[in-house]
Design an enzyme around this catalytic site. Sequence first.
Site, PDB file in Angstrom:
ATOM      1  N   TYR A   1      -9.504 -35.024   2.704  1.00  0.00           N
ATOM      2  CA  TYR A   1      -9.421 -34.762   4.138  1.00  0.00           C
ATOM      3  C   TYR A   1      -7.959 -34.597   4.530  1.00  0.00           C
ATOM      4  CZ  TYR A   1     -14.347 -35.807   4.511  1.00  0.00           C
ATOM      5  OH  TYR A   1     -15.712 -35.763   4.378  1.00  0.00           O
TER       6      TYR A   1
ATOM      7  N   ASP B   1     -20.944 -44.208   4.302  1.00  0.00           N
ATOM      8  CA  ASP B   1     -20.691 -43.872   5.695  1.00  0.00           C
ATOM      9  C   ASP B   1     -21.894 -43.208   6.371  1.00  0.00           C
ATOM     10  OD1 ASP B   1     -19.131 -43.441   8.033  1.00  0.00           O
ATOM     11  OD2 ASP B   1     -18.656 -41.418   7.364  1.00  0.00           O
TER      12      ASP B   1
ATOM     13  N   GLU C   1     -18.203 -40.107  -4.639  1.00  0.00           N
ATOM     14  CA  GLU C   1     -17.020 -40.947  -4.458  1.00  0.00           C
ATOM     15  C   GLU C   1     -17.129 -42.338  -5.059  1.00  0.00           C
ATOM     16  OE1 GLU C   1     -15.636 -41.019  -0.431  1.00  0.00           O
ATOM     17  OE2 GLU C   1     -15.028 -38.926  -0.502  1.00  0.00           O
TER      18      GLU C   1
ATOM     19  N   GLU D   1     -15.729 -31.786   0.189  1.00  0.00           N
ATOM     20  CA  GLU D   1     -15.687 -32.341   1.551  1.00  0.00           C
ATOM     21  C   GLU D   1     -14.291 -32.181   2.109  1.00  0.00           C
ATOM     22  OE1 GLU D   1     -16.955 -36.396   2.316  1.00  0.00           O
ATOM     23  OE2 GLU D   1     -18.642 -36.178   0.932  1.00  0.00           O
TER      24      GLU D   1
END
Length: 675
Positions: free
Chosen positions: A516, A210, A463, A552
Amino acid sequence: ISLTLYRLHAGAHCFLFISIIAIVCVIIHSANGILYPMESESRQVKDLSGRWRFRTDNSSGRDTGFQERWWERRLAETGHVIDMPVPASYNDITQDKSIRDFVGWAWYETTFFAPNAWNNEVTNVWLRVGSAHYYAMVWLNGEQVMEHEGGHLPFECDVTMSLNFGATNRLTIAVNNTLTPNTLPPGEINHYNGKDDYPAGYFTQEYEFDFFNYAGIHRPVKLYTTPRLRIGEIVTSSDVTADHASATVHYQVTVTDSSRVGQEMASYNITVVLEDSTGAIVNKTSGGSGSITVTQPMLWWPVGMHDQVGYLYTMVVYAGRLGLSAPITTDVYRLKIGIRTVTVDQTLKINGRPFYVIGVGKHEDWDVRGKGFDWSMVVKDFNLLDWLGANAFRTSHYPYAEEIMQMCDERGIVVIDECPAVGMRSANNFVNKTLSHHLNVIGELVTRDRNHPSVIMWSVANEPSSQLPPAAQYFKTVLDRARELDPTRPATFVCNAGYDSDLATPYVDVVCVNKYEGWYDDPGHVEVIQKRLSYFLTQWHEKRSKPVIHMEWGAGAIAGFHSDPSLMYTEEYLCDVMREHFATFDSLRTGSNPVLAGEMIWNFADFATAQATTRAYGNRKGIFTRQRQPKSPAFVIRDRYRALRNQSVAERQTELDLIGKHWWREVRENWDRSL
Ligand code: GCB
C-alpha cells in the site's frame, strides 16, 4: 455410540464440551467428490433456505445445549427462539448487540417434509450444507449425521436412513464461530479472569485478519436425491494445440454404488457425451476415464481476450449397471466445462497467449446479510465488474459460493481461488495441527473448484508471516499439495513480507504481493509512489524471476469526503494514488520481459471489519460503497480497465486479421499452383 470430546478453545480457560452422540449413519464429508447439486432425469433438489428458528447458547460455558441435548427436541422447547434467515450471517439480523458480537454455539432449526416418492429401493437422499461458519454439527430427527470444521466450503452426507418419509423432519444445526490459533483463519479468545477492573467472566475474541468474523449458515442447505448407483465425482482438464485447431478434454468419473459395496468398476457402464452450448453433440466416449477430442474447439476466453468470452460445453455423464442385454442407466449429471489452458513462463498465459490481470480484491460482504449468499447482491456485483471492465478477482480471503464460481465461468471472469488462511501472523500458526487442517481445506477447495475454467490459480494463504523460519517448509508443503491435487494450475500465496526477508515465495509459481504505497507506506506522499513502487516490484521480479501480480494496493476513501489538494481519506486522494500506480504499472507491464502480470485494487467495495481505532465503520478502501454505489475513484479505474480491456480485444482482432490474411494468401498460392 461414540464419545466425542469437544475442545473448543486453547488456553487455560477453554470451554470443554463433552457430548455423547449416537452416530448411526456414516459421516461422509469427503474430499473425494462434492459435485454441485444439479437436477437431472435421475436427481431432484429441494432447497431448505428460508426462515429457520434460532437461539444462541448464552451459558457461561456455552455448553448448555450439549448438556441438555437440544437436538433431541424442538428448539422452542429448550428456550426462547427467534426467526433467522438461512442463508445469512446471524450477526446483523437483529437489534441485539449480544447476537452481533456472540462467540460460541448458535443453534438453528427447521422442519421440512420428505416426500414418500423418495422412499424406495433405488433412491438415496443427501443433505448438503453450502457452508456454515466456523464449526458445524448437524442432527436430523435427533440423530447426529455430520460435523464439519471450517467455513466457506460445502459438506454433505447420505441421510436416507435418518429421514421420516411422508412425514415432517426436524433438522438441527449448531454452529460455533470460535477461532483458535489452529483454525483457518486463526484467532484467539482472551479471558480477563483475575483482572478486577473487568466484569466477571469477560472474554473477547481477537483475530489478525481485517474483516468481521461473520457467522452462521452462510449458504443454502439442500436436500438432493441420487440413485443408489450414482456419479460421485467428475474431474476434467483440457489440452489445446498451439494453433488452437484441436483440443483434448480429459475426464475421470467415479461411480459409487451404496447398494453393492465393493462391486468392480468393470461392471458399471459410463458414457460421456460432450455437447456444445446449443446442445449439439460434439463427441462422445465411454469408460470411467479417458479423453474426448474436439476439433476446432470454441475455447474458454476471459473478458478482453476474445469476442466470445466464457464459452462453455456441457459434459453429460451417464452411469449405469451393465444389464443382461443392454446397459441400464441410473444416474445422469451435467457438468459445464470450459476448454482452456493456463501456463506460466515469463508471464501468465491463457491458451498460450499472455494474460494481464486487471481485477479487484473482493469480499462476500453485504449489508444486513453479512456473508450470507444472496442472488441480488451477487448479480449486482457481476454487473459492477462488467461496468468496471475488470477481467478478474481474487476470492480474498476464503472460497466464495459455488454459484459465484459458475457465474465467473459464464462471464469470463478469471478467479484466483483462495484458502481461508488469513491472519497467520505468529509462529504458533505454523504447527502440525494447523498444517493438517490446511491440507484438508486445500483438498476440499480443489475438489470443489477444479472443474471451473475461470479458476486459473490457487492461493493457499494471504499475508502469512512468511519471514518466520517455519513458514518456509510449511508453505512448501501446502503449495506442493495444491499442485499434486491439481497439476493443471499454478499455485501461490499472497505475500507481504519483504523481498529480502520472505522465505516461502521460492515455492510459488507466480509472485503475488501486497503493498500500500501512499497509504501504509509513505502515508500522504503520493509524490514518491512511482519511484518506490517501481523499485519494489522490480526487486521482486529480479529476485524470483517469476511473473509478479500486484495483488493489493489502494487507500481509504470515505464516500463524500473531498479536498483539493487531496488529503488521506478523501475520494480525491484515492484518485491521486491511482494515477501514480497506473503510471508505474504501465512502465512495468510492457516490453519483452515484463515485470508485471497483473494489478488488483483493494477493494471492490467497503466492507465490515472488527471495531478498531483504524477502521471508521469498517474498511473504506472500496471503490464502491458497501451499498454498491460508485465513489469518484471508481470512474478513474473504470477508464483504465475499459481501455485495457478494449485494447486487448483490439490486439486480438489484429491477430485474427493476420490469420485471415495468412489464410487467404495460402488459398491464393494453392490456387496459383493448381493453375
Ligand atoms: C491487507 C489485507 C487485507 C486488508 C488490507 C487493508 O494487506 O490483505 O485483508 O483489508 O490490507 O485494507 O488493510
